[in-house]
Scaffold this active site. Structure first.
Site, PDB file in Angstrom:
ATOM      1  N   GLY A   1       0.675  -1.224  -0.084  1.00 40.10           N
ATOM      2  CA  GLY A   1      -0.051  -0.082   0.007  1.00 40.10           C
ATOM      3  C   GLY A   1       0.809   1.143   0.068  1.00 40.10           C
TER       4      GLY A   1
ATOM      5  CD  GLU B   1      11.813 -11.690   0.351  1.00 34.94           C
ATOM      6  OE1 GLU B   1      11.278 -12.825   0.036  1.00 34.94           O
ATOM      7  OE2 GLU B   1      12.244 -11.221   1.517  1.00 34.94           O
TER       8      GLU B   1
ATOM      9  CD  GLU C   1       4.134  -3.494  -3.802  1.00 28.51           C
ATOM     10  OE1 GLU C   1       4.967  -4.346  -3.856  1.00 28.51           O
ATOM     11  OE2 GLU C   1       4.232  -2.330  -2.960  1.00 28.51           O
TER      12      GLU C   1
ATOM     13  CD  GLU D   1       1.237   2.122  -3.460  1.00 27.10           C
ATOM     14  OE1 GLU D   1       1.983   0.970  -3.182  1.00 27.10           O
ATOM     15  OE2 GLU D   1       1.572   3.206  -3.365  1.00 27.10           O
TER      16      GLU D   1
END
Length: 297
Positions: free
Chosen positions: A72, A141, A92, A88
């Site tokens: 987020g 990560e 990602e 976001e």
């Protein structure tokens, strides 16, 4: 008819100072789900077992440094919460067109040690095996975790039901867990639902609570809408694969013929056969977009 600002309102706005009021920071948290291979092959169906998985990121800065969290970020000026959620998700996972739905808003006192932060939480469904993960700017990560929700205690009274859940998340050498208490209080025809984190091991902020609530809502949504599973499937798939994905969403096994009757109006056959799934070559299907769109209209 459009709204018109009067002279009186313009005069009022000219003296209004929003800085007179304390304002929270606005953020977005993303519960990104996929159904992916869980490991070895099953002996009965001879298909790879599937598991519901959620995307988590390992934080590289305080607070909760080195703990795992939902991906987020903060909204930027001129950006809606939906814009932030799409940005976001793209950062990602590289996914730009996934199923995306607002789930809830979280603003309880003390949910973030940095201050008053209100989070709009979104649920996303993607076929995770088709995309490569990217850790964002505040994470070391990004990793998929298998999800397990266990009901470990339940007590019922005339106007209240208390349930305690154990949320477990697995990924290779990492296991995270949280205990969340659910109190459902009945008032007339309505029920007030409250969740409280009683223990969190390795899962940052209030994300154990957010994740549990989102999973329970996902299950309820899947019961009502079988087409939800298509966002988790590749372009072409077998009926066995579709059933396995739907079972992961519902968290229960289904009877094959019943599932076929439920799904067949939303799919169409292709001429392609695939080896190695089931006990004989299986035909691949694809979405019947016309029927799916009819159901949404």
């Amino acid at each position: 008819m459009s709204y018109k600002v009067t002279k009186e309102e313009k005069a009022y706005l000219s003296t209004y100072n929003i800085a007179d009021f304390e304002r929270p920071s606005l953020a977005v948290d993303m519960a990104v789900f996929s159904v992916m291979s869980a490991g070895e092959r099953l002996s009965i169906r001879n298909v790879s077992p599937q598991a519901l998985k959620v995307l988590l990121v390992k934080r590289k800065s305080y607070p909760y440094k080195e703990w795992w969290a939902l991906p987020g970020g903060f909204c930027v000026p001129g950006e809606s919460v939906y814009d932030t959620a799409r940005r976001e998700l793209l950062e990602e996972t590289g996914v730009a067109d996934a199923f995306l739905e607002a789930v809830d808003v979280y603003g309880e006192k003390g949910r973030d040690p940095r201050g008053w932060i209100i989070s709009s939480t979104f649920m996303a469904l993607i076929n995770g095996e088709e995309y490569r993960l990217h850790a964002g700017s505040d994470a070391w990560e990004a990793r998929w975790f298998s999800v397990d929700v266990e009901e470990i205690e339940k007590q019922s009274q005339p106007e209240e039901v208390f349930t305690r859940y154990l949320l477990k998340l697995y990924s290779d050498d990492v296991t995270l867990q949280a205990e969340i208490a659910e109190r459902k209080t009945f008032r007339g025809c309505h029920a007030l639902l409250e969740h409280t984190i009683e223990m969190a091991d390795g899962l940052a902020f209030d994300h154990g609570k957010i994740l549990l609530e989102t999973i329970l809502k996902l299950r309820q949504k899947a019961k009502k809408d079988v087409t939800l599973l298509f966002d988790l499937l590749p372009e072409r798939f077998t009926i066995l694969r579709a059933q396995s994905v739907y079972e992961c969403l519902l968290h229960k096994e289904l009877i094959g013929p019943n599932f076929r009757r439920k799904i067949m109006e939303y799919v169409q056959e292709t001429d392609i056969l695939i080896e190695g799934e089931g006990f004989r070559p299986a035909k691949l299907f694809e979405r019947n977009l016309e029927k799916i769109m009819e159901g949404e209209s």
